[in-house]
Design a protein around this motif. Structure first.
Motif, PDB file in Angstrom:
ATOM      1  N   ASN A  12       8.558  -4.393   7.217  1.00  0.00           N
ATOM      2  CA  ASN A  12       7.668  -3.881   6.175  1.00  0.00           C
ATOM      3  C   ASN A  12       6.256  -3.600   6.704  1.00  0.00           C
ATOM      4  O   ASN A  12       5.921  -4.002   7.821  1.00  0.00           O
ATOM      5  N   PRO A  13       5.408  -2.968   5.904  1.00  0.00           N
ATOM      6  CA  PRO A  13       4.036  -2.678   6.358  1.00  0.00           C
ATOM      7  C   PRO A  13       3.220  -3.944   6.601  1.00  0.00           C
ATOM      8  O   PRO A  13       3.502  -4.999   6.038  1.00  0.00           O
ATOM      9  N   CYS A  48       7.782   0.231   4.810  1.00  0.00           N
ATOM     10  CA  CYS A  48       8.891  -0.006   3.880  1.00  0.00           C
ATOM     11  C   CYS A  48       9.758   1.244   3.754  1.00  0.00           C
ATOM     12  O   CYS A  48      10.851   1.185   3.198  1.00  0.00           O
ATOM     13  N   GLU A  60      13.374  -6.049   0.852  1.00  0.00           N
ATOM     14  CA  GLU A  60      12.402  -5.040   0.385  1.00  0.00           C
ATOM     15  C   GLU A  60      13.068  -4.142  -0.661  1.00  0.00           C
ATOM     16  O   GLU A  60      13.859  -3.235  -0.340  1.00  0.00           O
ATOM     17  N   SER A 110      12.243  -1.677  -2.613  1.00  0.00           N
ATOM     18  CA  SER A 110      12.136  -0.206  -2.647  1.00  0.00           C
ATOM     19  C   SER A 110      13.034   0.430  -1.583  1.00  0.00           C
ATOM     20  O   SER A 110      13.586   1.515  -1.792  1.00  0.00           O
ATOM     21  N   GLY A 144       0.612   6.030  -2.641  1.00  0.00           N
ATOM     22  CA  GLY A 144       1.427   5.581  -1.516  1.00  0.00           C
ATOM     23  C   GLY A 144       1.950   4.173  -1.619  1.00  0.00           C
ATOM     24  O   GLY A 144       1.700   3.337  -0.756  1.00  0.00           O
ATOM     25  N   CYS A 145       2.750   3.898  -2.646  1.00  0.00           N
ATOM     26  CA  CYS A 145       3.488   2.633  -2.756  1.00  0.00           C
ATOM     27  C   CYS A 145       4.791   2.950  -3.434  1.00  0.00           C
ATOM     28  O   CYS A 145       4.791   3.091  -4.646  1.00  0.00           O
ATOM     29  N   PRO A 146       5.871   3.135  -2.660  1.00  0.00           N
ATOM     30  CA  PRO A 146       6.014   3.022  -1.205  1.00  0.00           C
ATOM     31  C   PRO A 146       5.131   4.026  -0.453  1.00  0.00           C
ATOM     32  O   PRO A 146       4.719   5.039  -1.010  1.00  0.00           O
ATOM     33  N   GLN A 147       4.916   3.705   0.817  1.00  0.00           N
ATOM     34  CA  GLN A 147       4.044   4.545   1.646  1.00  0.00           C
ATOM     35  C   GLN A 147       4.487   6.010   1.621  1.00  0.00           C
ATOM     36  O   GLN A 147       5.666   6.321   1.484  1.00  0.00           O
ATOM     37  N   CYS A 198       0.079  -1.982   3.568  1.00  0.00           N
ATOM     38  CA  CYS A 198       0.673  -2.053   2.232  1.00  0.00           C
ATOM     39  C   CYS A 198      -0.442  -2.158   1.196  1.00  0.00           C
ATOM     40  O   CYS A 198      -1.213  -3.127   1.200  1.00  0.00           O
ATOM     41  N   PRO A 199      -0.538  -1.225   0.264  1.00  0.00           N
ATOM     42  CA  PRO A 199      -1.624  -1.288  -0.708  1.00  0.00           C
ATOM     43  C   PRO A 199      -1.536  -2.493  -1.636  1.00  0.00           C
ATOM     44  O   PRO A 199      -2.570  -3.017  -2.071  1.00  0.00           O
ATOM     45  N   LEU A 200      -0.328  -2.949  -1.917  1.00  0.00           N
ATOM     46  CA  LEU A 200      -0.207  -4.096  -2.826  1.00  0.00           C
ATOM     47  C   LEU A 200      -0.843  -5.336  -2.195  1.00  0.00           C
ATOM     48  O   LEU A 200      -1.599  -6.058  -2.845  1.00  0.00           O
ATOM     49  N   LYS A 241       5.355   1.087  -9.089  1.00  0.00           N
ATOM     50  CA  LYS A 241       5.481  -0.260  -8.519  1.00  0.00           C
ATOM     51  C   LYS A 241       4.121  -0.959  -8.494  1.00  0.00           C
ATOM     52  O   LYS A 241       3.992  -2.111  -8.876  1.00  0.00           O
TER      53      LYS A 241
HETATM   54 FE1  F3S Z   1       5.971  -0.736   0.361  1.00  0.00          FE
HETATM   55 FE2  F3S Z   1       4.035  -2.464   0.010  1.00  0.00          FE
HETATM   56 FE3  F3S Z   1       4.628  -0.782  -1.900  1.00  0.00          FE
HETATM   57  S1  F3S Z   1       5.962  -2.847   0.990  1.00  0.00           S
HETATM   58  S2  F3S Z   1       6.796  -0.407  -1.688  1.00  0.00           S
HETATM   59  S3  F3S Z   1       3.830  -0.224   0.127  1.00  0.00           S
HETATM   60  S4  F3S Z   1       4.278  -2.959  -2.146  1.00  0.00           S
END
Ligand code: F3S
Length: 390
Positions: free
Chosen positions: A79-80, A116, A135, A137, A287-290, A344-346, A366
């Motif tokens: 993952n990122p 991801c 993961e 996604s 960009g989540c997922p990237q 990862c932005p989250l 997400k």
């Molecule tokens: Fe990927 Fe992080 Fe979003 S792992 S799906 S960018 S929460």
């Protein structure tokens, strides 16, 4: 559970205590879900790339494996990285052991893709491949869009699969659990795939939703699946005439759909945050997922041209970002004031405090679901908010 001779030997400790522990973990995990055997996997994907204190035991397990000289048995991606958007100090406070974690992953032979979106290049899975991925996604994309087979595995279990090369056979590895159960019709004139995924996660919990045909792009399927997996834990969906296990109604349903759903434009639009909330956002996040190269190239024209009025951050698959930097669209977005990140932005945006907790707007279902203070807008909302003058 039936074990092969090779698996039984590992279970009994013939390959050392570390692999014995990994194999026993898989046997217990499989037994809990009624698996009768362990089957070989083609690849693994690991989700534990954040060196937070809650994952200390994961790092310790990686450390034990490294010390024993063990490497992954199948191609394994990760993952990122967590990164940090607002303060570098937070990065070191929140993820103090990040370098150590990444060193462990390198010594285990893990591919340092740090994304991801681990399914779009040459080493991505093929239809029918059995995988041992975590993961959510990535799992839903592999199952639904590629037609590979993986359960939604957890951190810890993922590394056990990677170093042994096996996974317990249950759930989405079995034909009978991959059939559709609910038929989803759309009464819409503007698609917003992430909002649709967000709604489906809520209303189709414990189902395998089958959407009537719609010409989704690959990146719309990515964003829709991620939202569905977040808001409802769904790990497989089908789109009639588009995804590989849904050529027609007869093939995708065992008998008849158990339920029918109709999603209207009004419902899709209801996911969007109120206009004043969107207007108050100081930072726009995509960009989540990237984001992939294709996705960036398709949406870049809508964002290019004039200077952004707010902070706009695009989170991109690291290898795709290197390619995107070579394109004219990249320079146009930089000229408009765009920022690019490959983390990862989250994880990065979770490290906010005080006023920073408000004022985020994203087109990721997400991120909207998981991240405190993150409003939702569709792609058009974000282009309007970025430029204000359109
Ligand atoms: Fe990927 Fe992080 Fe979003 S792992 S799906 S960018 S929460």
């Amino acid at each position: 559970m039936h074990l092969t001779e090779e698996q039984q030997a590992m279970f009994d400790g013939a390959n050392g205590p570390e692999l014995q522990l990994a194999l026993k973990t898989l046997v217990r995990y499989g037994a809990a879900f009624g698996a009768a055997r362990l089957v070989p996997i083609k690849s693994s994907h690991l989700a534990g790339t954040f060196a937070i204190s809650g994952l200390k035991s994961y790092r310790e397990l990686l450390g034990r494996l490294v010390k024993a000289g063990i490497t992954v048995k199948v191609p394994t991606t990760v993952n990122p990285r967590p990164g940090c958007t607002f303060s570098k100090v937070n990065r070191w406070l929140a993820f103090p052991k990040q370098d150590r974690l990444e060193a462990h992953l390198a010594r285990l032979g893990v591919i340092p893709n740090y994304s991801c979106v681990c399914y779009h290049d040459a080493r991505g899975p093929a239809f029918g491949d059995i995988l041992g991925w975590s993961e959510s996604s990535a799992v839903i994309y592999a199952n639904s869009v590629i037609g590979a087979r993986t359960n939604r595995n957890s951190i810890m279990v993922d590394i056990c699969m990677a170093v042994t090369g096996w996974t317990p056979e249950f759930g989405l590895l079995c034909d009978e659990n991959r059939k559709g159960s609910i038929l989803v019709k759309l009464d819409i004139d503007r698609m917003d795939a992430a909002a649709l995924g967000f709604i489906l996660g809520r209303v189709a919990l414990n189902h395998v939703p089958v959407l009537m045909n719609h010409p989704f792009t690959k990146w719309e399927l990515k964003n829709m699946g991620a939202a569905m997996a977040a808001s409802g834990g769904i790990a497989l969906f089908h789109v009639l005439g588009l995804t590989p296990e849904a050529p027609n109604l007869e093939a995708v349903f065992d008998k008849e759909p158990r339920e029918h759903l109709l999603i209207s434009q009004k419902e899709i639009d209801s996911v969007r945050s109120a206009q004043q909330v969107q207007d108050a956002a100081e930072t726009l996040v995509l960009g989540c997922p990237q984001m992939t190269l294709e996705e960036l190239q398709q949406i870049a024209p809508a964002f290019s041209g004039k200077k952004f009025k707010r902070r706009v951050i695009f989170h991109v698959v690291p290898s795709h970002f290197e390619q995107f930097k070579q394109t004219p669209e990249y320079q146009r977005l930089v000229d408009a004031g765009a920022e690019f990140q490959t983390h990862c932005p989250l994880a990065a945006l979770s490290l906010r405090s005080g006023k920073q907790l408000r004022g985020l707007l994203s087109n990721s279902g997400k991120l909207h679901y998981y991240l405190e203070g993150c409003a939702y807008g569709n792609l058009q909302d974000l282009t309007l908010e970025a430029r204000e003058d359109l």
